[in-house]
Design a protein around this motif. Structure first.
Motif, PDB file in Angstrom:
ATOM      1  N   PHE A 206       0.789  -1.244  -0.078  1.00 48.92           N
ATOM      2  CA  PHE A 206       0.073  -0.096  -0.026  1.00 48.92           C
ATOM      3  C   PHE A 206       0.915   1.308  -0.025  1.00 48.92           C
ATOM      4  O   PHE A 206       0.694   2.103  -0.937  1.00 48.92           O
ATOM      5  CB  PHE A 206      -0.779  -0.128   1.360  1.00 48.92           C
ATOM      6  N   GLY A 207       1.969   1.301   0.866  1.00 47.52           N
ATOM      7  CA  GLY A 207       2.839   2.609   0.972  1.00 47.52           C
ATOM      8  C   GLY A 207       3.461   2.800  -0.268  1.00 47.52           C
ATOM      9  O   GLY A 207       3.636   3.791  -0.794  1.00 47.52           O
ATOM     10  N   ARG A 208       3.926   1.827  -1.018  1.00 45.39           N
ATOM     11  CA  ARG A 208       4.832   1.885  -2.140  1.00 45.39           C
ATOM     12  C   ARG A 208       3.731   2.279  -3.285  1.00 45.39           C
ATOM     13  O   ARG A 208       4.307   3.152  -3.930  1.00 45.39           O
ATOM     14  CB  ARG A 208       5.288   0.377  -2.453  1.00 45.39           C
ATOM     15  N   LYS A 209       2.388   1.746  -3.367  1.00 46.94           N
ATOM     16  CA  LYS A 209       1.595   2.468  -4.369  1.00 46.94           C
ATOM     17  C   LYS A 209       1.345   3.787  -4.228  1.00 46.94           C
ATOM     18  O   LYS A 209       1.097   4.598  -5.248  1.00 46.94           O
ATOM     19  CB  LYS A 209       0.424   1.397  -4.354  1.00 46.94           C
ATOM     20  N   LEU A 210       1.154   4.268  -2.834  1.00 47.22           N
ATOM     21  CA  LEU A 210       0.837   5.693  -2.568  1.00 47.22           C
ATOM     22  C   LEU A 210       1.836   6.701  -3.104  1.00 47.22           C
ATOM     23  O   LEU A 210       1.566   7.635  -3.665  1.00 47.22           O
ATOM     24  CB  LEU A 210       0.616   5.666  -1.013  1.00 47.22           C
ATOM     25  N   LEU A 211       2.969   6.210  -2.458  1.00 42.16           N
ATOM     26  CA  LEU A 211       4.369   6.947  -3.163  1.00 42.16           C
ATOM     27  C   LEU A 211       4.614   6.949  -4.418  1.00 42.16           C
ATOM     28  O   LEU A 211       5.052   7.965  -4.825  1.00 42.16           O
ATOM     29  CB  LEU A 211       5.517   6.582  -1.983  1.00 42.16           C
ATOM     30  N   GLN A 212       4.046   5.897  -5.039  1.00 36.81           N
ATOM     31  CA  GLN A 212       4.422   5.775  -6.455  1.00 36.81           C
ATOM     32  C   GLN A 212       3.447   6.840  -7.223  1.00 36.81           C
ATOM     33  O   GLN A 212       3.886   7.415  -8.258  1.00 36.81           O
ATOM     34  CB  GLN A 212       4.149   4.097  -7.014  1.00 36.81           C
ATOM     35  N   ILE A 213       2.262   7.008  -6.950  1.00 40.56           N
ATOM     36  CA  ILE A 213       1.612   7.914  -7.231  1.00 40.56           C
ATOM     37  C   ILE A 213       2.100   9.383  -7.255  1.00 40.56           C
ATOM     38  O   ILE A 213       2.044  10.112  -8.392  1.00 40.56           O
ATOM     39  CB  ILE A 213      -0.066   7.934  -6.660  1.00 40.56           C
ATOM     40  N   LEU A 214       2.642   9.613  -5.990  1.00 38.36           N
ATOM     41  CA  LEU A 214       3.082  10.755  -5.972  1.00 38.36           C
ATOM     42  C   LEU A 214       4.467  10.963  -6.857  1.00 38.36           C
ATOM     43  O   LEU A 214       4.459  12.045  -7.499  1.00 38.36           O
ATOM     44  CB  LEU A 214       3.703  11.115  -4.380  1.00 38.36           C
ATOM     45  N   GLU A 215       5.245   9.953  -6.942  1.00 40.21           N
ATOM     46  CA  GLU A 215       6.235  10.183  -7.978  1.00 40.21           C
ATOM     47  C   GLU A 215       6.115  10.217  -9.388  1.00 40.21           C
ATOM     48  O   GLU A 215       6.570  10.910  -9.938  1.00 40.21           O
ATOM     49  CB  GLU A 215       7.127   8.842  -7.997  1.00 40.21           C
ATOM     50  N   GLU A 216       4.774   9.639  -9.789  1.00 33.51           N
ATOM     51  CA  GLU A 216       4.345   9.570 -11.206  1.00 33.51           C
ATOM     52  C   GLU A 216       4.031  11.310 -11.442  1.00 33.51           C
ATOM     53  O   GLU A 216       3.807  11.522 -12.482  1.00 33.51           O
ATOM     54  CB  GLU A 216       3.172   8.567 -11.408  1.00 33.51           C
ATOM     55  N   GLU A 217       3.331  11.866 -10.325  1.00 31.72           N
ATOM     56  CA  GLU A 217       2.928  13.309 -10.361  1.00 31.72           C
ATOM     57  C   GLU A 217       4.018  14.037 -10.201  1.00 31.72           C
ATOM     58  O   GLU A 217       3.833  15.433 -10.182  1.00 31.72           O
ATOM     59  CB  GLU A 217       1.758  13.385  -9.563  1.00 31.72           C
ATOM     60  N   GLY A 218       5.312  13.769  -9.963  1.00 32.86           N
ATOM     61  CA  GLY A 218       6.314  14.657  -9.937  1.00 32.86           C
ATOM     62  C   GLY A 218       6.403  15.457  -8.512  1.00 32.86           C
ATOM     63  O   GLY A 218       6.902  16.295  -8.371  1.00 32.86           O
TER      64      GLY A 218
END
Length: 448
Positions: A323-335
Motif C-alpha cells: 500500500f505504502g509503495r503504491k501511494l508513494l508511486q502515485i506521488l512520484e508519477e505526479e512529480g
C-alpha cells in the motif's frame, strides 16, 4: 591547508570584498577560496542570483527585461569601479551573461543554469583580480578546470566520484585559488548548477577532494544559534555541533548551511567552522564528527513553515501488501517529492512541501489515490509547520518527549503529528503554521 567559502552577504559589495581580502591575507593556510554571488546589501535589496533568474524568465517569454539586465551589469560595474580594477573584468562578466541569454533561446534548461551561475562566476573573477592588485599571487579557477564533475540534473546536480581525484591535483598549484561556487560540469562539458544555496556544496566538495585540514564557511553571523533569533531574543550560541546535528538543523529551517553541503566533508571527516566575515576573530561554530561535551542533550530547535499533510485512511491497511509503495508511486508519477511518511495501522500521513503539490494538481492526486487505492478517507491539510528537536544521544535520554509535549501544552498548541526519526538525533512535530512562533518560544524556555 584550508578551503574557505564566502557567502552572498560576504561579497555583497566592494567594502565586503575588501574585508574578504584581509581575511585571506591574514592566514597563509587559506589557499582555496569558494565564493557565492553578491547577496543583499540591505533588507530591501535583491540578490544577484534572483535578478539573473528573473532576467532569464523574461527571455523565456520573448521579452528580455532591459531594466533587470542593467541592474545586474551596474551591480558588477559599481563593485569593479570602487575596487579600482580593470574594466576588462566587466567585459568578461557581461559576455558571459549575454552568451547565457542567447542559450536560453535555444535550450531553456541549459540556458537558465548558465545564467544562474553568472553571479558566482563574476564574484570569482573580481576577487581573484582584487587579490592580485594587493600583490597576492592568485588565479581564477573555473569548476571545469578544477574538475568538479556533476550529474546532468539541471538545477539539482550531484557531484560525481571522479571529481575528487581531479580536485586533489589542485594541491600542486601555487598561490590562492578562487573558484566560483554553485555549479559544475557534466562529463560531456555542459554547465549544471546545484540546488539554490549550492555554493556551500561546492566548498564542501573542494574541501573533501583536496583533503584539507579545515573548511571555513564565512557568513554574516558569529555562530550558529540553538534557535532562530528572529523568534527568540538573544538565543544561546552553539560552539560545537556534529555533522548529523547540523544536517538535521539545516534541513529543518536553519538557513546558515545548505542541508546537502556537509556530506562530502563528513565522509572525509573534515571539520567545518562557521565564522562571521564582519567579526573574523570570533570563535564561530565548529562542526565535527564526534559528539561534543555539552550541557543538555538537545542541541537546537529548528522550525519551518510551508508544509501540507496528505492524510489517507483505509481499514486493514496494514494487511495490504504494497500500500505504502503504491501511494508513494502515485506521488512520484505526479512529480511530487515527500518529506516524511509516518503511519499507523489503518492510516498514513505524507508530509510534502507546499509548493511541490500546488492546488491545481491537488484534485488529480486525490482522484488517483481514491480510485487506485480504494481508500476510505483522504484529506489534504495545508498551512502546516514543522518543528524539529535535534541532539546527539537525545533518544537515549528519558523524558525528552515529555518535556516537549509539556512545552506545547503550556503554549496551548495542538500537535498534529509526531515523528521520531530513525537517525536517533531528531524528533519532529507538526503543528499549524499560525502557532509556530509561540510553540518554538515555549520549547526554548523548556530546554534552554
Amino acid at each position: 591547508m584550508k578551503v574557505v567559502k564566502f557567502g552572498g552577504s560576504s561579497v555583497a559589495d566592494a567594502n565586503q570584498l575588501k574585508k574578504v581580502t584581509e581575511i585571506i591575507k591574514s592566514d597563509a593556510e587559506r589557499k582555496v577560496i569558494v565564493v557565492s554571488a553578491p547577496g543583499k546589501r540591505h533588507s530591501k535589496d535583491s540578490k544577484t542570483t534572483d535578478l539573473l533568474i528573473a532576467l532569464g524568465e523574461s527571455i523565456q517569454v520573448n521579452v528580455q527585461n532591459q531594466v533587470i539586465y542593467d541592474q545586474v551589469i551596474n551591480r558588477f560595474a559599481s563593485i569593479i569601479k570602487e575596487l579600482e580594477l580593470d574594466e576588462v573584468i566587466l567585459d568578461q562578466i557581461q559576455k558571459r551573461i549575454d552568451d547565457s541569454c542567447q542559450l536560453i533561446k535555444t535550450d531553456i534548461d541549459r540556458g537558465m543554469d548558465a545564467i544562474k551561475s553568472c553571479g558566482e562566476d563574476g564574484t570569482a573573477l573580481i576577487l581573484s583580480a582584487l587579490l592580485q592588485s594587493k600583490e597576492l599571487e592568485s588565479s581564477y579557477v573555473n569548476p571545469k578546470e578544477a574538475g568538479i564533475f556533476v550529474s546532468d540534473q539541471p538545477g539539482g546536480a550531484l557531484v560525481l566520484d571522479e571529481s575528487f581525484d581531479h580536485l586533489y591535483e589542485l594541491r600542486k598549484r601555487d598561490g590562492v585559488l578562487v573558484i566560483p561556487g554553485f555549479f559544475g560540469f557534466t562529463l560531456e562539458g555542459d554547465l549544471v548548477t546545484f540546488s539554490r544555496g549550492g555554493s556551500d556544496i561546492t566548498g564542501s566538495i573542494v574541501a573533501a577532494g583536496m583533503k584539507v585540514d579545515l573548511y571555513e564557511n564565512f557568513t554574516d553571523v558569529d555562530s550558529v544559534f540553538c534557535v532562530n533569533p528572529m523568534i527568540v531574543d538573544n538565543p544561546k550560541e552553539l560552539k560545537t555541533l556534529t555533522y548529523r546535528e547540523m544536517r538535521e538543523l539545516s534541513y529543518a529551517g536553519f538557513s546558515v548551511f545548505h542541508d546537502e553541503a556537509l556530506i562530502p566533508a563528513f565522509k572525509e571527516r573534515i571539520p567545518v567552522c562557521i565564522k562571521n566575515t564582519n567579526n573574523p576573530s570570533g570563535d564561530g561554530t565548529m562542526i565535527v564528527a564526534d559528539l561534543p561535551e555539552r550541557e543538555g542533550l538537545v542541541a537546537g530547535i529548528a522550525s519551518d513553515s510551508g508544509f501540507l499533510n496528505l492524510y489517507v485512511s483505509k481499514y486493514l491497511m496494514n494487511r495490504e501488501i504494497g500500500f505504502g509503495r503504491k501511494l508513494l508511486q502515485i506521488l512520484e508519477e505526479e512529480g511530487i517529492s515527500f518529506e516524511h511518511a509516518p503511519s499507523g495501522i489503518d492510516d498514513m500521513s505524507v508530509i510534502v512541501r507546499d509548493h511541490h503539490l500546488p492546488p491545481e494538481k491537488e484534485e488529480v492526486v486525490i482522484e488517483r489515490i481514491t480510485k487506485e487505492l480504494d481508500v476510505d478517507t483522504i484529506s489534504i491539510e495545508r498551512d502546516m509547520a514543522m518543528i524539529m528537536l535535534v541532539g546527539e544521544g537525545m533518544n537515549e535520554a528519558i523524558g525528552v518527549a515529555n518535556k516537549a509535549t509539556t512545552a506545547f501544552r503550556d503554549a496551548n498548541v495542538n500537535i498534529d503529528m509526531i515523528n521520531q526519526g530513525s537517525s536517533e538525533v531528531s524528533m519532529m512535530f507538526g503543528i499549524k503554521s499560525s502557532q509556530l512562533k509561540k510553540a518554538v518560544q515555549s520549547l526554548y524556555h523548556e530546554f534552554f
